[in-house]
Motif scaffolding. Structure first.
Motif, PDB file in Angstrom:
ATOM      1  N   UNK A 258      24.732  25.740   1.712  1.00 43.15           N
ATOM      2  CA  UNK A 258      25.806  24.813   2.048  1.00 43.15           C
ATOM      3  C   UNK A 258      26.307  24.028   0.842  1.00 43.15           C
ATOM      4  N   UNK A 259      25.432  23.722  -0.104  1.00 41.90           N
ATOM      5  CA  UNK A 259      25.851  22.926  -1.247  1.00 41.90           C
ATOM      6  C   UNK A 259      26.612  23.713  -2.288  1.00 41.90           C
ATOM      7  N   UNK A 260      26.519  25.041  -2.232  1.00 38.61           N
ATOM      8  CA  UNK A 260      27.198  25.858  -3.219  1.00 38.61           C
ATOM      9  C   UNK A 260      26.609  25.717  -4.609  1.00 38.61           C
ATOM     10  N   UNK A 261      25.341  25.310  -4.688  1.00 35.82           N
ATOM     11  CA  UNK A 261      24.677  25.146  -5.982  1.00 35.82           C
ATOM     12  C   UNK A 261      23.366  25.905  -5.983  1.00 35.82           C
ATOM     13  N   UNK A 262      22.806  26.060  -7.172  1.00 35.25           N
ATOM     14  CA  UNK A 262      21.484  26.683  -7.259  1.00 35.25           C
ATOM     15  C   UNK A 262      20.450  25.821  -6.538  1.00 35.25           C
ATOM     16  N   UNK A 263      19.580  26.465  -5.801  1.00 30.15           N
ATOM     17  CA  UNK A 263      18.505  25.770  -5.099  1.00 30.15           C
ATOM     18  C   UNK A 263      17.231  25.945  -5.915  1.00 30.15           C
ATOM     19  N   UNK A 264      16.631  24.832  -6.331  1.00 28.69           N
ATOM     20  CA  UNK A 264      15.418  24.886  -7.144  1.00 28.69           C
ATOM     21  C   UNK A 264      14.224  25.234  -6.251  1.00 28.69           C
ATOM     22  N   UNK A 265      13.494  26.298  -6.572  1.00 27.97           N
ATOM     23  CA  UNK A 265      12.316  26.651  -5.758  1.00 27.97           C
ATOM     24  C   UNK A 265      11.299  25.519  -5.730  1.00 27.97           C
ATOM     25  N   UNK A 266      10.702  25.313  -4.591  1.00 25.38           N
ATOM     26  CA  UNK A 266       9.749  24.213  -4.427  1.00 25.38           C
ATOM     27  C   UNK A 266       8.588  24.328  -5.411  1.00 25.38           C
ATOM     28  N   UNK A 267       8.165  25.557  -5.705  1.00 24.18           N
ATOM     29  CA  UNK A 267       7.011  25.768  -6.582  1.00 24.18           C
ATOM     30  C   UNK A 267       7.269  25.297  -8.004  1.00 24.18           C
ATOM     31  N   UNK A 268       8.538  25.126  -8.382  1.00 20.43           N
ATOM     32  CA  UNK A 268       8.853  24.705  -9.745  1.00 20.43           C
ATOM     33  C   UNK A 268       8.451  23.261 -10.011  1.00 20.43           C
ATOM     34  N   UNK A 269       8.158  22.504  -8.963  1.00 23.85           N
ATOM     35  CA  UNK A 269       7.741  21.115  -9.167  1.00 23.85           C
ATOM     36  C   UNK A 269       6.440  21.023  -9.966  1.00 23.85           C
ATOM     37  N   UNK A 270       5.659  22.091  -9.912  1.00 20.42           N
ATOM     38  CA  UNK A 270       4.376  22.081 -10.624  1.00 20.42           C
ATOM     39  C   UNK A 270       4.227  23.276 -11.560  1.00 20.42           C
TER      40      UNK A 270
END
Length: 281
Positions: A258-270
């Motif tokens: 919906x945002x039309x942007x790249x979605x950062x994978x949750x795993x990238x937080x760590x």
């Protein structure tokens, strides 16, 4: 190689393009596939079981509130609304078994009716001969559209052909013969004493995969970028964007995004560990 489908899941005929990483320096190909899976909202349909890939297991990489699903060495995702199949590889191939693994991948792609294979990978920045950063990070490509690896569509997109590809060079030719069943892995012993700088590129995983997919008559394109070890998230964004351009997609066009942007994978937080303990300072 065996595809184990999750309960109630199936392969979609409309997903004729397969995107997957070839493991290399900086894990840029894997990070780019992570971005594509998260941003397309692709669903995991199953996992691939191959004896040539080392076992590993981890937490769900994409869901903030995990449902108890485990991440496995080779996972298959599909986004039918974007006509894409994505394979994520999370562990390396057993030493000496890269060609066998690539052959199994090619057999899987043929059996599933894939038409275009897009391989994402990276190259050692220290091997870059003609550095030109005037237009930012450059994407290089290798295609089987023409004998010399050139592809008119890739050129129009601004990618540069990997000039180090020479199908007549001994190791590239050996890979091609292996993929077509005209040589055995024992034949490499006659080449090992004569390997030079020009053999760096055909010794990488993407080269074996390119040769095996090509041998099966599939359209295959490798997208490559030079990088070093370290924080290569920006390289992953660049490579993922290049893959989107190649297949005529963009984050704005991804269905369900919906945002039309790249979605950062949750795993990238760590991905690079926790932040430093500030009490130390």
């Amino acid at each position: 190689m065996e595809l184990n489908l999750e309960e109630g899941k199936h392969l979609y005929d409309e997903c004729s393009t397969l995107i997957l990483p070839a493991l290399s320096i900086g894990n840029v190909g894997q990070l780019a596939v992570d971005l594509l899976i998260a941003s397309t909202k692709a669903e995991r349909i199953g996992y691939l079981d191959d004896p040539n890939v080392l076992p590993c297991v981890g937490n769900d990489a994409y869901t903030p509130a995990p449902q108890g699903d485990l991440a496995l060495p080779l996972e298959a995702y599909e986004s039918p609304s974007n006509a894409l199949t994505l394979i994520q590889q999370r562990s390396p191939v057993v030493k000496g078994m890269m060609v066998e693994f690539a052959k199994n991948l090619a057999d899987f792609a043929v059996a599933c009716g894939k038409k275009h294979i897009v391989i994402l990978s990276s190259l050692d920045f220290g091997r870059w001969q003609t550095i030109d950063m005037s237009s930012g990070l450059q994407i290089y490509y290798l295609s089987n559209a023409k004998v010399d690896g050139a592809d008119d569509n890739c050129e129009k997109l601004g990618f540069k052909r990997m000039k180090e590809y020479d199908p007549t060079q001994k190791l590239w030719k050996y890979l091609n013969d292996l993929a077509e069943g005209n040589a055995t892995e024992d034949d490499i012993s006659s080449l090992e004493d004569d390997l030079g700088e020009e053999d760096y590129y055909p010794s990488l995983p993407f080269a074996a995969m390119f040769s095996c997919f090509k041998a099966k008559g599939l359209k295959v394109t490798c997208l490559l970028c030079y990088c070093s070890e370290g924080d290569n998230i920006s390289d992953a964004f660049h490579l993922a964007e290049a893959a989107c351009n190649l297949v005529g997609q963009s984050p704005e066009s991804f269905k369900g995004n919906e945002g039309g942007r790249w979605v950062i994978p949750f795993s990238w937080q760590s991905v690079y560990g926790p932040p430093p303990d500030m009490s130390l300072f």
